[in-house]
Design a protein around this motif. Structure first.
Motif, PDB file in Angstrom:
ATOM      1  N   ARG A   1      34.055 -14.646  52.757  1.00  7.22           N
ATOM      2  CA  ARG A   1      32.675 -14.453  53.204  1.00  7.22           C
ATOM      3  C   ARG A   1      31.728 -15.432  52.540  1.00  7.22           C
TER       4      ARG A   1
ATOM      5  N   LEU B   1      29.357 -18.273  54.236  1.00  4.40           N
ATOM      6  CA  LEU B   1      27.916 -18.337  53.986  1.00  4.40           C
ATOM      7  C   LEU B   1      27.494 -19.734  53.562  1.00  4.40           C
TER       8      LEU B   1
ATOM      9  N   SER C   1      25.111 -21.752  56.112  1.00  2.00           N
ATOM     10  CA  SER C   1      23.715 -21.932  55.724  1.00  2.00           C
ATOM     11  C   SER C   1      23.399 -23.401  55.504  1.00  2.00           C
TER      12      SER C   1
ATOM     13  N   LEU D   1      21.825 -20.292  46.956  1.00  3.09           N
ATOM     14  CA  LEU D   1      23.292 -20.268  47.046  1.00  3.09           C
ATOM     15  C   LEU D   1      23.915 -20.369  45.653  1.00  3.09           C
TER      16      LEU D   1
ATOM     17  N   SER E   1      20.926 -19.723  57.491  1.00  2.33           N
ATOM     18  CA  SER E   1      22.330 -19.321  57.559  1.00  2.33           C
ATOM     19  C   SER E   1      22.629 -18.629  58.877  1.00  2.33           C
ATOM     20  N   THR E   2      21.679 -17.883  59.405  1.00  2.08           N
ATOM     21  CA  THR E   2      21.924 -17.250  60.696  1.00  2.08           C
ATOM     22  C   THR E   2      22.086 -18.303  61.797  1.00  2.08           C
TER      23      THR E   2
ATOM     24  N   THR F   1      25.340 -19.972  61.431  1.00  2.00           N
ATOM     25  CA  THR F   1      26.447 -19.089  61.791  1.00  2.00           C
ATOM     26  C   THR F   1      26.584 -18.964  63.301  1.00  2.00           C
TER      27      THR F   1
ATOM     28  N   ASP G   1      30.601 -11.765  58.449  1.00  2.00           N
ATOM     29  CA  ASP G   1      30.746 -12.192  57.051  1.00  2.00           C
ATOM     30  C   ASP G   1      29.401 -12.536  56.442  1.00  2.00           C
ATOM     31  N   VAL G   2      28.645 -13.338  57.167  1.00  2.00           N
ATOM     32  CA  VAL G   2      27.372 -13.791  56.633  1.00  2.00           C
ATOM     33  C   VAL G   2      26.388 -12.634  56.516  1.00  2.00           C
ATOM     34  N   ARG G   3      26.385 -11.757  57.508  1.00  2.00           N
ATOM     35  CA  ARG G   3      25.463 -10.626  57.441  1.00  2.00           C
ATOM     36  C   ARG G   3      25.726  -9.794  56.189  1.00  2.00           C
TER      37      ARG G   3
ATOM     38  N   GLU H   1      27.039 -10.675  53.341  1.00  2.28           N
ATOM     39  CA  GLU H   1      26.593 -11.329  52.112  1.00  2.28           C
ATOM     40  C   GLU H   1      25.072 -11.378  52.030  1.00  2.28           C
ATOM     41  N   LEU H   2      24.428 -11.607  53.162  1.00  3.99           N
ATOM     42  CA  LEU H   2      22.964 -11.677  53.131  1.00  3.99           C
ATOM     43  C   LEU H   2      22.364 -10.322  52.752  1.00  3.99           C
TER      44      LEU H   2
END
Lengths: 203, 203
Positions: A161, A165, A169, A193, B169-170, B173, B188-190, B192-193
């Motif tokens: 993950r 990211l 990003s 980050l 990042s969105t 992604t 994954d990104v969601r 972590e964010l």
DNA sequence: AGCTGGCTATGTCAAGCGTCATAGTCTAGC
DNA sequence: GCTAGACTATGACGCTTGACATAGCCAGCT
């Protein structure tokens, strides 16, 4: 062996793609831009523009993954992140925010070639192949980051993950910097980050 | 007042731009795609394709910022993040990963119009204006996130950086999901964010 | 010397592009 | 009923594009 002309065409195509995008990059402009002979296109790229784009894509991928892999292995994940971002910053600033990432361009656009698609349907297979290549490049970059994080003690799922990211990003930020004609977003994102990664590493 | 035909053209242009990119979106295809009359283009968009793109851009921006602003104000920053990502997920899945973000497309490509640029130089002012609009949209989305974080007690500089991270990042992604034809990166990104935001909020 | 094969030069082709101009349709207000 | 003005239909123009074909160049080998 691999012709010098051919290499210049591939590099020139990658550069133009990163500035204008895939569809706005014509083969004629590639040869104009690189000072290579127009007649050689058919020789070096018998499958035409599609092939040139494919080659430019993996060329751009390797150009990043090479240095990145080396740096990550010798100095770790956070140094890799810094280098990854510094590299894009350099690309942006050297081109006065005109150049971006050619891989992102392929991922965002849809390559349409009027010449080969006389029938109404766009060549779905060709487009799929380009996306596969772009996906492969992203996956490669991600894998480098992933491996570094694993080696430094991050659990597998988390490492995956975090790698996603970082890549996502950064790519997004590069586009935002282009729109803003400023490297400020890159700095902001890099700072956050770094925080995320260092707090994810076991103390 | 504002014609129905005109609105359909703008929405159709935004959709096509999100799938194919700016340069691969022709006005003729917009009218084909929307079932609107070709002859009306000159009437509703006297400045031509440039104007259509501009309108599509701010249309797409508002389409996101409207719901986002409302949700963020009633349910806070983290709910806003979730909604923002869910919205893109929906766009991706409903289109089988064909549609992306038209604003990103403008930020990544360079709009070139052969018809108006007979002289070698590409119209730099037109391109700058498009980038300004794209930058404005990004800034608007960022502002919404920023305000929410501020209201929930995050320091100004940090809130700015976090907002930049979320938007960038969105966007990145979304492009990666398109390349992978999978929503996995978004998840994954969601994840972590959410971690980042919730640990940035004062307890 | 002669040939051969990798490479280059240049032109043609059909198709699509954005723009513009002309002519036609529809409708609201008198 | 009629006319003014908003809208629509359609075709032409000049251009670029990718692909292809033809012809030329120039090493290196026999």
């Amino acid at each position: 062996m691999t012709s010098d002309t051919r290499a210049k065409m591939v590099a020139g195509a990658a550069d133009l793609m990163s500035r204008r995008g895939v569809n706005a990059t014509s083969m004629r402009e590639v040869v104009r831009h690189t000072g290579t002979p127009r007649g050689s296109i058919g020789h070096h790229f018998p499958r035409g523009k599609q092939q040139l784009i494919e080659d430019a894509l993996v060329f751009a991928g390797k150009q990043v993954s090479g240095p990145l892999e080396h740096l990550v292995q010798s100095r770790g994940a956070i140094a890799g992140l810094r280098a990854f971002i510094a590299l894009w910053r350099q690309t942006l600033e050297k081109s006065k925010f005109q150049a971006g990432c050619p891989v992102l361009a392929v991922a965002v656009e849809q390559y349409v070639n009027d010449a080969t698609e006389k029938d109404g349907a766009p060549d779905e297979a060709a487009q799929r192949h380009l996306l596969d290549l772009a996906d492969g490049v992203f996956a490669d970059w991600q894998r480098i980051m992933f491996t570094a994080l694993r080696r430094e003690g991050v659990a597998p799922a988390r490492a995956r993950r975090l790698a996603a990211l970082v890549i996502a990003s950064t790519e997004g930020t590069v586009a935002m910097c282009r729109a803003a004609r400023s490297a400020q977003p890159l700095d902001d994102v890099r700072q956050e980050l770094e925080l995320v990664l260092s707090s994810a590493l076991p103390k």
